[in-house]
Design an enzyme around this catalytic site. Structure first.
Site, PDB file in Angstrom:
ATOM      1  N   ASN A 187     -10.051  25.039 -43.698  1.00 50.97           N
ATOM      2  CA  ASN A 187     -11.520  23.253 -43.175  1.00 50.97           C
ATOM      3  C   ASN A 187     -12.289  23.234 -43.474  1.00 50.97           C
ATOM      4  O   ASN A 187     -12.994  22.637 -44.244  1.00 50.97           O
ATOM      5  CB  ASN A 187     -11.826  24.054 -41.769  1.00 50.97           C
ATOM      6  N   ASP A 264     -17.446  21.311 -44.466  1.00 52.94           N
ATOM      7  CA  ASP A 264     -16.340  21.190 -44.192  1.00 52.94           C
ATOM      8  C   ASP A 264     -15.029  20.391 -45.937  1.00 52.94           C
ATOM      9  O   ASP A 264     -15.792  19.762 -46.035  1.00 52.94           O
ATOM     10  CB  ASP A 264     -16.005  20.140 -42.878  1.00 52.94           C
ATOM     11  N   ASP A 294      -7.721  28.347 -39.769  1.00 55.77           N
ATOM     12  CA  ASP A 294      -8.693  28.828 -38.899  1.00 55.77           C
ATOM     13  C   ASP A 294      -8.932  27.360 -38.894  1.00 55.77           C
ATOM     14  O   ASP A 294      -8.688  26.740 -39.370  1.00 55.77           O
ATOM     15  CB  ASP A 294      -9.849  29.581 -39.970  1.00 55.77           C
ATOM     16  N   HIS A 298      -9.560  20.919 -37.395  1.00 52.89           N
ATOM     17  CA  HIS A 298     -10.669  19.739 -37.627  1.00 52.89           C
ATOM     18  C   HIS A 298     -10.587  19.385 -38.668  1.00 52.89           C
ATOM     19  O   HIS A 298     -11.655  18.836 -40.084  1.00 52.89           O
ATOM     20  CB  HIS A 298     -11.632  20.870 -37.061  1.00 52.89           C
ATOM     21  N   GLU A 331      -4.532  27.550 -35.603  1.00 56.17           N
ATOM     22  CA  GLU A 331      -6.010  27.520 -34.649  1.00 56.17           C
ATOM     23  C   GLU A 331      -6.338  26.168 -33.498  1.00 56.17           C
ATOM     24  O   GLU A 331      -6.864  25.838 -34.880  1.00 56.17           O
ATOM     25  CB  GLU A 331      -7.259  28.157 -34.823  1.00 56.17           C
TER      26      GLU A 331
END
Length: 585
Positions: A187, A264, A294, A298, A331
């Protein structure tokens, strides 16, 4: 330059690896070699001889954009990405996984930090416990102890050992039929990653578009953000600072969901997507069996969730093209309605909501909701992918340890019974099986594993002075192994019990309504077996009285956590914090 033909993703990762070397190697002979998939085509090589770091940086600003542009052209010639395989998951996806943070786990070198050698020395312990796979928290070079801010995706952190050491770990684990799952943090990168350093040093570089930028005025117009369950950060747009070089006049801010040290990545950029796919291919080809992904939620903002789902479908298909048995567990720290659509691309997702339901049951001393709500969750997941794998757990490396939350050994033992008798693929955080304590801040939930009394513990790490899990509060592994009634041996027995009963390992769940709200009762049914499980969540005894049709069906005790439990058709007494499993014969 002849661009005719297609380039494989594995060759793309070699190009990317060499490209990163430009910024990482310094004064060195650095070779960039592009290998065409068609052996008849010319091999193009560009060698950069010894040079100063300043010259290397200057040259790289010219060469790297050209190379990345070439990657885009070649990747655009690739065949369409394969579709993800949503057929029945391999058996090992449904097994029990041990979550290992290498840093505090076992120190084989004597420097106070856990490492691959120490972990190798404990593979027999992991195997004897019955764990079928290990999930390793990030192992890549990073400026932080937790290593969730990566500076080089192609190497292992020197604190943990060499690449040869890691490959030996893979071999030793596989020799014991233990699969190895890596935590893959894609991410975001570290602020120190060469991609970001190059981006801020030259905004005309292709690396600038590897990240997400906005003008200061635009950022100022955004509404105030709210922190999610997976971060305390509420300032998502960051001013460039703490970097080696910044282009004069750079007034844009970059997006970093977790904090400014973790910018990011921009997944709208095909070069980013290709790079991430190449990274995954590289580790699978090295022998890794899967990835824990992970911050999978996002990759795109919440309002673009469909783009995130599509990305993970693409990533899964590319990984399955390398290893059809690969495991991708994501996740997505949110409710089941948000988690469910991610099963279109990911084999497995962590069930944070179930963990909360279990804690609620201990707080209220009422267990009926656990099964009822899990049935609803699983129905949502099955609507997206009938072959989903629900990754269940009590707590993980981001949460206060369950022993601190419950602070009662009887409740801790009952929580273990819930974990291993509910459907799903259970994950156990290192030290949970010996009752380690830990509360926020994060380093205190990642304290050293206790293998033996301190004076005898040659593998105990010393990276932090433990505040919660000490010899005074936790009985170490060596002593629990010798205690038949220890928590460790209960975990081993329950893992074995689960593997012996197909209904527990793979069966579906149906909630059973009984008179006492303190009881959590459900059936587990597979193709070959049906069991009934009952837990007493209370601190007082309760009667288990089944409906007549079930009382006539379940006529034998397959397992009881308390020797005092005896089956009685008029009502079976369950002592406080106890479990019974009934069979049909």
């Amino acid at each position: 330059m002849d661009l005719e033909g297609a380039w494989t993703s594995s060759e793309t990762y070699r190009l990317q690896q060499d490209a990163e070397a430009l910024l990482l190697e310094g004064d060195a002979h650095v070779g960039l070699v592009l290998h065409h998939t068609d052996a008849s085509h010319r091999q193009l090589s560009h060698s950069l001889m010894k040079t100063t770091m300043a010259d290397l940086s200057r040259i790289s600003r010219v060469v790297l954009p050209l190379l990345l542009g070439a990657v885009l052209v070649w990747s655009g010639c690739d065949d369409p990405a394969p579709e993800p395989d949503t057929s029945e998951a391999p058996d090992w996806h449904h097994g029990v996984t041990y979550q290992v943070f290498v840093h505090p786990f076992a120190d084989g070198s004597g420097d106070g930090i856990g490492d691959f050698d120490g972990l190798i020395q404990k593979l027999d312990y992991i195997d004897d416990m019955g764990f079928e796979s290990i999930w390793l928290l990030p192992i890549h070079p990073s400026p932080s102890y937790h290593k969730y801010d990566v500076t080089n995706y192609w190497e292992v952190h020197p604190d943990y050992g060499t690449m040869d050491d890691f490959e030996r770990l893979l071999d030793e684990a596989h020799d014991r039929d233990i699969r190895v799952v890596l935590d893959l943090v894609i991410n975001h990168t570290a602020r120190d990653h060469p991609w970001f350093q190059q981006a801020v040093a030259d905004t005309t570089s292709d690396f600038f578009d590897f990240y997400i930028w906005e003008d200061e005025e635009t950022v100022a117009s955004f509404a105030d953000e709210e922190a999610g369950p997976d971060t305390d950060n509420i300032d998502f747009w960051h001013e460039v600072q703490d970097v080696d070089e910044v282009q004069e006049g750079l007034d844009k801010r970059y997006f970093g969901y977790f904090w400014g040290g973790m910018p990011d990545l921009n997944f709208d950029n095909p070069a980013v997507r290709d790079s991430v796919i190449a990274i995954g291919e590289y580790w699978l080809e090295k022998g890794v069996d899967g990835f824990r992904l992970d911050a999978a939620k996002h990759i795109y903002p919440d309002e673009r969730a469909e783009d995130a789902h599509a990305w993970w479908e693409e990533f899964r298909a590319e990984m399955e093209a390398v290893d059809e048995d690969v495991l991708l567990v994501g996740e997505v720290w949110d409710g089941p309605e948000v988690i469910a659509p991610f099963f279109s691309g990911l084999h497995s997702l962590f069930n944070f909501h179930l963990s909360e339901e279990i804690f609620d049951a201990f707080r209220t001393r009422e267990g009926a909701n656990i099964a009822e709500r899990l049935v609803d969750m699983r129905a949502m997941y099955a609507d997206v992918n009938p072959n989903f794998v629900d990754a269940t757990f009590l707590t993980n490396h981001d949460q206060p340890r369950i022993m601190s939350e419950l602070d009662d050994m009887d409740d801790m033992r009952l929580a273990a019974h819930l974990l291993f008798t509910l459907p799903g693929a259970p994950y156990v955080y290192y030290g949970e099986e010996i009752g380690m304590y830990g509360e926020k801040p994060d380093p205190n939930i990642r304290e050293p594993m206790l293998w033996a009394p301190e004076e005898e513990d040659d593998l105990r790490t010393t990276w932090i002075d433990p505040e919660y899990s000490t010899d005074e509060t936790v009985t170490p592994v060596s002593e629990q192994l010798d205690d038949e009634g220890s928590l460790l041996n209960l975990y081993r027995d329950l893992i074995a019990l689960r593997s012996e009963h197909e209904a527990l390992a793979r069966g579906e769940i149906e909630a059973v309504s009984v008179e006492s709200p303190a009881l959590s009762v459900y059936e587990r049914t597979s193709d070959t077996q049906t069991l009934l499980v009952a837990h007493n969540m209370d601190t007082e005894a309760h009667e288990l009285t089944l409906p007549n049709e079930l009382a006539d069906t379940y006529t034998a005790i397959a397992y009881a956590s308390d020797d005092e439990i005896e089956l009685d058709t008029d009502g079976t007494t369950l002592p406080p914090a106890s479990t019974v499993i009934l069979a049909t014969e």
